[in-house]
Design a protein around this motif. Sequence first.
Motif, PDB file in Angstrom:
ATOM      1  N   ARG A 100      62.107  56.930  -9.506  1.00  0.00           N
ATOM      2  CA  ARG A 100      62.280  56.069 -10.690  1.00  0.00           C
ATOM      3  C   ARG A 100      63.540  56.470 -11.423  1.00  0.00           C
ATOM      4  N   SER A 101      64.133  55.504 -12.084  1.00  0.00           N
ATOM      5  CA  SER A 101      65.385  55.722 -12.802  1.00  0.00           C
ATOM      6  C   SER A 101      65.095  55.714 -14.301  1.00  0.00           C
ATOM      7  N   GLU A 102      65.708  56.641 -15.038  1.00  0.00           N
ATOM      8  CA  GLU A 102      65.489  56.718 -16.487  1.00  0.00           C
ATOM      9  C   GLU A 102      66.819  56.885 -17.194  1.00  0.00           C
ATOM     10  N   HIS A 103      66.851  56.445 -18.442  1.00  0.00           N
ATOM     11  CA  HIS A 103      68.042  56.563 -19.262  1.00  0.00           C
ATOM     12  C   HIS A 103      67.748  57.630 -20.313  1.00  0.00           C
ATOM     13  N   VAL A 104      68.498  58.729 -20.343  1.00  0.00           N
ATOM     14  CA  VAL A 104      68.247  59.794 -21.328  1.00  0.00           C
ATOM     15  C   VAL A 104      69.554  60.187 -22.019  1.00  0.00           C
ATOM     16  N   GLY A 105      69.416  60.700 -23.262  1.00  0.00           N
ATOM     17  CA  GLY A 105      70.606  61.107 -24.017  1.00  0.00           C
ATOM     18  C   GLY A 105      70.989  62.557 -23.754  1.00  0.00           C
ATOM     19  N   ALA A 106      69.954  63.397 -23.538  1.00  0.00           N
ATOM     20  CA  ALA A 106      70.203  64.834 -23.338  1.00  0.00           C
ATOM     21  C   ALA A 106      69.317  65.353 -22.214  1.00  0.00           C
ATOM     22  N   ILE A 107      69.748  66.459 -21.624  1.00  0.00           N
ATOM     23  CA  ILE A 107      68.972  67.101 -20.547  1.00  0.00           C
ATOM     24  C   ILE A 107      68.834  68.584 -20.878  1.00  0.00           C
ATOM     25  N   ILE A 108      67.624  69.106 -20.744  1.00  0.00           N
ATOM     26  CA  ILE A 108      67.411  70.557 -20.916  1.00  0.00           C
ATOM     27  C   ILE A 108      66.939  71.133 -19.580  1.00  0.00           C
ATOM     28  N   VAL A 109      67.657  72.124 -19.092  1.00  0.00           N
ATOM     29  CA  VAL A 109      67.279  72.793 -17.839  1.00  0.00           C
ATOM     30  C   VAL A 109      66.456  74.033 -18.195  1.00  0.00           C
ATOM     31  N   ALA A 110      65.192  74.050 -17.763  1.00  0.00           N
ATOM     32  CA  ALA A 110      64.296  75.190 -18.043  1.00  0.00           C
ATOM     33  C   ALA A 110      63.573  75.553 -16.747  1.00  0.00           C
ATOM     34  N   ALA A 111      64.372  75.763 -15.689  1.00  0.00           N
ATOM     35  CA  ALA A 111      63.817  75.906 -14.334  1.00  0.00           C
ATOM     36  C   ALA A 111      63.322  77.322 -14.023  1.00  0.00           C
ATOM     37  N   GLY A 112      63.411  78.243 -14.993  1.00  0.00           N
ATOM     38  CA  GLY A 112      62.786  79.552 -14.847  1.00  0.00           C
ATOM     39  C   GLY A 112      63.407  80.470 -13.798  1.00  0.00           C
ATOM     40  N   PHE A 113      62.587  81.388 -13.278  1.00  0.00           N
ATOM     41  CA  PHE A 113      63.069  82.396 -12.324  1.00  0.00           C
ATOM     42  C   PHE A 113      62.169  82.408 -11.090  1.00  0.00           C
ATOM     43  N   HIS A 114      62.645  83.065 -10.054  1.00  0.00           N
ATOM     44  CA  HIS A 114      61.843  83.308  -8.858  1.00  0.00           C
ATOM     45  C   HIS A 114      61.622  84.811  -8.773  1.00  0.00           C
ATOM     46  N   TYR A 115      60.462  85.220  -8.303  1.00  0.00           N
ATOM     47  CA  TYR A 115      60.197  86.655  -8.186  1.00  0.00           C
ATOM     48  C   TYR A 115      60.554  87.110  -6.774  1.00  0.00           C
ATOM     49  N   MET A 116      61.434  88.092  -6.683  1.00  0.00           N
ATOM     50  CA  MET A 116      61.954  88.504  -5.380  1.00  0.00           C
ATOM     51  C   MET A 116      60.850  89.088  -4.478  1.00  0.00           C
ATOM     52  N   GLU A 117      60.803  88.624  -3.239  1.00  0.00           N
ATOM     53  CA  GLU A 117      59.925  89.236  -2.228  1.00  0.00           C
ATOM     54  C   GLU A 117      60.669  90.453  -1.708  1.00  0.00           C
ATOM     55  N   PRO A 118      60.173  91.675  -1.911  1.00  0.00           N
ATOM     56  CA  PRO A 118      60.979  92.847  -1.545  1.00  0.00           C
ATOM     57  C   PRO A 118      60.924  93.195  -0.050  1.00  0.00           C
ATOM     58  N   THR A 119      61.080  92.185   0.800  1.00  0.00           N
ATOM     59  CA  THR A 119      60.958  92.404   2.245  1.00  0.00           C
ATOM     60  C   THR A 119      62.088  93.283   2.796  1.00  0.00           C
ATOM     61  N   ALA A 120      63.228  93.331   2.093  1.00  0.00           N
ATOM     62  CA  ALA A 120      64.337  94.170   2.565  1.00  0.00           C
ATOM     63  C   ALA A 120      64.020  95.657   2.385  1.00  0.00           C
ATOM     64  N   TYR A 121      62.996  95.946   1.554  1.00  0.00           N
ATOM     65  CA  TYR A 121      62.685  97.358   1.253  1.00  0.00           C
ATOM     66  C   TYR A 121      61.615  97.878   2.222  1.00  0.00           C
ATOM     67  N   THR A 122      61.998  97.916   3.505  1.00  0.00           N
ATOM     68  CA  THR A 122      61.040  98.341   4.536  1.00  0.00           C
ATOM     69  C   THR A 122      60.594  99.790   4.306  1.00  0.00           C
ATOM     70  N   GLU A 123      61.452 100.588   3.643  1.00  0.00           N
ATOM     71  CA  GLU A 123      61.087 101.987   3.397  1.00  0.00           C
ATOM     72  C   GLU A 123      59.878 102.107   2.459  1.00  0.00           C
ATOM     73  N   TYR A 124      59.550 101.024   1.752  1.00  0.00           N
ATOM     74  CA  TYR A 124      58.389 101.055   0.851  1.00  0.00           C
ATOM     75  C   TYR A 124      57.140 100.466   1.525  1.00  0.00           C
ATOM     76  N   SER A 125      57.259 100.106   2.801  1.00  0.00           N
ATOM     77  CA  SER A 125      56.120  99.569   3.575  1.00  0.00           C
ATOM     78  C   SER A 125      55.612  98.241   3.035  1.00  0.00           C
ATOM     79  N   TYR A 126      56.450  97.532   2.242  1.00  0.00           N
ATOM     80  CA  TYR A 126      56.001  96.231   1.743  1.00  0.00           C
ATOM     81  C   TYR A 126      55.913  95.260   2.919  1.00  0.00           C
ATOM     82  N   GLY A 127      54.803  94.520   3.019  1.00  0.00           N
ATOM     83  CA  GLY A 127      54.622  93.573   4.123  1.00  0.00           C
ATOM     84  C   GLY A 127      53.967  94.235   5.316  1.00  0.00           C
TER      85      GLY A 127
END
Length: 337
Positions: A100-127
Amino acid sequence: MSKKTLVIGGGIAGITAAQKIAQNGGEVILIEKEGELGGNFAKLAYTFPVLADAKMIVTREIQTAKATSGIEILPQTELRGVSGSAGDFTVELNSPSGTRSEHVGAIIVAAGFHYMEPTAYTEYSYGRSPKVVTSLEFEKMAAENRLPKGNARVVFVHCVGSRDKAKGYRYCSKICCSYSAKHAIMMKKANPDSKAYVFYIDIRALGKGYEEFIRDAMEVYNVRYIRGRVAKVIESGSKLIVRAEDSLIGNPVEVEADLVVLASAMEPPEGSRDLAGILGIATDEYGFFQEAEVNVRPCHSSKSGIFLAGSCTQPMEIASAVAMGGLAASEALTLIR
Ligand SMILES: Cc1cc2nc3c(=O)[nH]c(=O)nc-3n(C[C@H](O)[C@H](O)[C@H](O)COP(=O)(O)OP(=O)(O)OC[C@H]3O[C@@H](n4cnc5c(N)ncnc54)[C@H](O)[C@@H]3O)c2cc1C
Ligand code: SF4
């Protein structure tokens, strides 16, 4: 000139921005890519610095947004295209029911964060070991009453993926010192017979009551803080062995544990560069949305009429995300009026 504002992201920053605009007579379309509002806040059991009930607060804020006239909430919806300029944008919104198409005057970006999967840290036995979890997984365990019972030993590891140029990010994720203290306190409250250890590099706790909260973890709840970077987490029978060097006394230290909790990095939201491309705004070197002037215009993006709120700009706690949501709302209202 359209009087409507599009808010992208239904976490606490986006919910706050939408509420403030609507409470001041504006109209809002709030899009959320998931099926429900709440974002990462909705995944928490308690919040520092006072161990407030996270579910209760976030549910109340979602209900307020739903009950406020002037806010149209569109779950499972993402932005596909933008044209026009400040005061006069045309946006294409995509959801399972179509575009759908909308007409707006302003846009607010509030897309937050992602929590890192620590898969690169094999020394910590994660996964590898189910007994090594992230702090976000620990929140889920706490909410589901699945924290270790009896005289369990739980080790919390700071700065996993943060302050680590080699395998993670150069920046500090700002709030993991505080939420790791929260987790250690939650552990001790849920199970007073347990032992909690925190491995830290240095403690960063800047916020009202944060320093005192961490002191309470040490002094009231007897959480043992050990200064040193963890080198390895090894599985040994039914236990884990955590190896580190105590950098205060310069000796190697070993702790046997039943659960290891990794305070992983808060990273930019997934697809942030694609979203920035659609909007025509800048991101920083990591993919967080770039403020026009970080000191005095933290809510302005690099493009007029597009504002930023919350942890999509940098790691932050709930109070700061709420403050930014309010500020972005006031900037949007100023523009559309
Ligand atoms: C383990 C852990 C413990 C924490 N504990 C605490 C605590 O005790 N106290 C505290 O103050 N803070 C705590 N925090 C931080 C808290 O989670 C954040 O401050 C808060 O979630 C930030 O809110 P936000 O709205 O900026 O982002 P988010 O909560 O990430 O919300 C962003 C929303 O935007 C949506 N979205 C993303 N991209 C798009 C898109 N393209 N289109 C549409 N929607 C989109 C997402 O699905 C999400 O719903 C903790 C964080 C972690 C990881
Ligand atoms: S807030 Fe603490 S645990 Fe998190 S990255 Fe910064 S110093 Fe490390």
